[in-house]
Design a protein around this motif. Structure first.
Motif, PDB file in Angstrom:
ATOM      1  N   ARG A   3      21.749  16.380 -42.495  1.00  0.00           N
ATOM      2  CA  ARG A   3      21.075  15.950 -41.283  1.00  0.00           C
ATOM      3  C   ARG A   3      21.802  14.753 -40.704  1.00  0.00           C
ATOM      4  O   ARG A   3      22.058  13.765 -41.412  1.00  0.00           O
ATOM      5  CB  ARG A   3      19.614  15.596 -41.567  1.00  0.00           C
ATOM      6  CG  ARG A   3      18.806  15.254 -40.330  1.00  0.00           C
ATOM      7  CD  ARG A   3      17.341  15.093 -40.673  1.00  0.00           C
ATOM      8  NE  ARG A   3      17.126  13.949 -41.549  1.00  0.00           N
ATOM      9  CZ  ARG A   3      16.914  12.699 -41.128  1.00  0.00           C
ATOM     10  NH1 ARG A   3      16.897  12.440 -39.823  1.00  0.00           N
ATOM     11  NH2 ARG A   3      16.713  11.727 -41.997  1.00  0.00           N
ATOM     12  N   LEU A   4      22.146  14.830 -39.434  1.00  0.00           N
ATOM     13  CA  LEU A   4      22.865  13.771 -38.745  1.00  0.00           C
ATOM     14  C   LEU A   4      22.002  13.234 -37.617  1.00  0.00           C
ATOM     15  O   LEU A   4      21.426  14.004 -36.850  1.00  0.00           O
ATOM     16  CB  LEU A   4      24.186  14.294 -38.180  1.00  0.00           C
ATOM     17  CG  LEU A   4      25.124  15.006 -39.165  1.00  0.00           C
ATOM     18  CD1 LEU A   4      26.324  15.574 -38.423  1.00  0.00           C
ATOM     19  CD2 LEU A   4      25.574  14.051 -40.256  1.00  0.00           C
ATOM     20  N   VAL A   5      21.927  11.919 -37.514  1.00  0.00           N
ATOM     21  CA  VAL A   5      21.117  11.282 -36.489  1.00  0.00           C
ATOM     22  C   VAL A   5      21.959  10.262 -35.741  1.00  0.00           C
ATOM     23  O   VAL A   5      22.428   9.283 -36.328  1.00  0.00           O
ATOM     24  CB  VAL A   5      19.876  10.600 -37.089  1.00  0.00           C
ATOM     25  CG1 VAL A   5      19.059   9.939 -35.979  1.00  0.00           C
ATOM     26  CG2 VAL A   5      19.020  11.609 -37.837  1.00  0.00           C
ATOM     27  N   GLU A   6      22.141  10.493 -34.435  1.00  0.00           N
ATOM     28  CA  GLU A   6      22.884   9.571 -33.589  1.00  0.00           C
ATOM     29  C   GLU A   6      21.945   8.556 -32.951  1.00  0.00           C
ATOM     30  O   GLU A   6      20.771   8.837 -32.727  1.00  0.00           O
ATOM     31  CB  GLU A   6      23.634  10.314 -32.470  1.00  0.00           C
ATOM     32  CG  GLU A   6      24.578  11.401 -32.947  1.00  0.00           C
ATOM     33  CD  GLU A   6      23.955  12.779 -32.884  1.00  0.00           C
ATOM     34  OE1 GLU A   6      24.705  13.758 -32.708  1.00  0.00           O
ATOM     35  OE2 GLU A   6      22.715  12.881 -33.006  1.00  0.00           O
ATOM     36  N   GLY A 113      24.361  16.540 -34.983  1.00  0.00           N
ATOM     37  CA  GLY A 113      23.206  15.716 -34.699  1.00  0.00           C
ATOM     38  C   GLY A 113      22.522  16.165 -33.425  1.00  0.00           C
ATOM     39  O   GLY A 113      22.952  17.112 -32.759  1.00  0.00           O
ATOM     40  N   GLN A 114      21.452  15.474 -33.078  1.00  0.00           N
ATOM     41  CA  GLN A 114      20.668  15.846 -31.900  1.00  0.00           C
ATOM     42  C   GLN A 114      21.251  15.318 -30.602  1.00  0.00           C
ATOM     43  O   GLN A 114      20.869  15.771 -29.523  1.00  0.00           O
ATOM     44  CB  GLN A 114      19.224  15.345 -32.062  1.00  0.00           C
ATOM     45  CG  GLN A 114      18.987  13.890 -31.655  1.00  0.00           C
ATOM     46  CD  GLN A 114      19.603  12.877 -32.609  1.00  0.00           C
ATOM     47  OE1 GLN A 114      19.994  13.210 -33.723  1.00  0.00           O
ATOM     48  NE2 GLN A 114      19.684  11.626 -32.169  1.00  0.00           N
ATOM     49  N   GLY A 115      22.162  14.375 -30.696  1.00  0.00           N
ATOM     50  CA  GLY A 115      22.807  13.818 -29.525  1.00  0.00           C
ATOM     51  C   GLY A 115      22.147  12.550 -29.027  1.00  0.00           C
ATOM     52  O   GLY A 115      20.953  12.332 -29.220  1.00  0.00           O
ATOM     53  N   THR A 116      22.934  11.705 -28.387  1.00  0.00           N
ATOM     54  CA  THR A 116      22.425  10.497 -27.759  1.00  0.00           C
ATOM     55  C   THR A 116      23.052  10.373 -26.373  1.00  0.00           C
ATOM     56  O   THR A 116      24.251  10.586 -26.199  1.00  0.00           O
ATOM     57  CB  THR A 116      22.715   9.245 -28.625  1.00  0.00           C
ATOM     58  OG1 THR A 116      22.105   8.093 -28.034  1.00  0.00           O
ATOM     59  CG2 THR A 116      24.215   9.001 -28.785  1.00  0.00           C
ATOM     60  N   GLN A 117      22.240  10.052 -25.391  1.00  0.00           N
ATOM     61  CA  GLN A 117      22.683  10.034 -24.001  1.00  0.00           C
ATOM     62  C   GLN A 117      23.425   8.751 -23.669  1.00  0.00           C
ATOM     63  O   GLN A 117      22.944   7.651 -23.939  1.00  0.00           O
ATOM     64  CB  GLN A 117      21.485  10.184 -23.058  1.00  0.00           C
ATOM     65  CG  GLN A 117      21.838  10.101 -21.574  1.00  0.00           C
ATOM     66  CD  GLN A 117      22.613  11.305 -21.094  1.00  0.00           C
ATOM     67  OE1 GLN A 117      22.224  12.440 -21.364  1.00  0.00           O
ATOM     68  NE2 GLN A 117      23.712  11.068 -20.385  1.00  0.00           N
ATOM     69  N   VAL A 118      24.594   8.905 -23.065  1.00  0.00           N
ATOM     70  CA  VAL A 118      25.364   7.786 -22.543  1.00  0.00           C
ATOM     71  C   VAL A 118      25.533   7.998 -21.050  1.00  0.00           C
ATOM     72  O   VAL A 118      26.071   9.019 -20.622  1.00  0.00           O
ATOM     73  CB  VAL A 118      26.743   7.667 -23.213  1.00  0.00           C
ATOM     74  CG1 VAL A 118      27.595   6.606 -22.513  1.00  0.00           C
ATOM     75  CG2 VAL A 118      26.590   7.338 -24.686  1.00  0.00           C
ATOM     76  N   THR A 119      25.068   7.047 -20.262  1.00  0.00           N
ATOM     77  CA  THR A 119      25.179   7.132 -18.816  1.00  0.00           C
ATOM     78  C   THR A 119      25.901   5.898 -18.301  1.00  0.00           C
ATOM     79  O   THR A 119      25.489   4.772 -18.574  1.00  0.00           O
ATOM     80  CB  THR A 119      23.798   7.238 -18.154  1.00  0.00           C
ATOM     81  OG1 THR A 119      23.100   8.378 -18.669  1.00  0.00           O
ATOM     82  CG2 THR A 119      23.937   7.383 -16.641  1.00  0.00           C
TER      83      THR A 119
END
Length: 122
Positions: A3-6, A113-119
């Motif tokens: 399990r990967l968590v960003e 992982g589920q991803g993390t948003q970069v804007t």
């Protein structure tokens, strides 16, 4: 199995910096490398950077070379992506992934992982 968590994404202005983290639930001898990928709206998921757990060999996409730095803390089962000089074109969901081989191809990675948003705004 893994399990990967960003974390660490956010909304920043052009030229700013962000540090992404990816924590793995566990790591074994077969987990050879970790990669960062990103996917912008309407685009396919693309390779950003990779690093091996043993030796720390790194590789980068040409688009981020010199601006992004990948690193890892083996004791914490954590991989980081330091992003400096962010540009609007860096806007995407950033994913970390685990692989048993050293590769820049999505198909080589087994867990994501589920991803993390970069804007990044202008």
């Amino acid at each position: 199995q893994v399990r990967l968590v960003e974390s660490g994404g956010g909304l920043v202005q052009a030229g700013a910096s962000l540090r992404l983290s990816c924590v793995a639930s566990r790591r074994t001898f077969s987990d050879y490398a970790m990669g960062w990928f990103r996917q912008a709206p309407g685009k396919e998921r693309e390779f950003v950077a990779r690093i091996t757990w043993t030796g720390g060999s790194t590789g980068y996409a040409d688009s981020v070379k010199g601006r992004f730095t990948i690193s890892r803390d083996n004791a914490k089962n954590t991989v980081y992506l330091q992003m400096d000089g962010l540009r609007p074109e860096d806007t995407a969901v950033y994913y970390c992934a685990s692989s048993k081989v050293n590769s820049r191809y999505k198909s080589a990675y087994d867990y994501w992982g589920q991803g993390t948003q970069v804007t990044v705004s202008s």
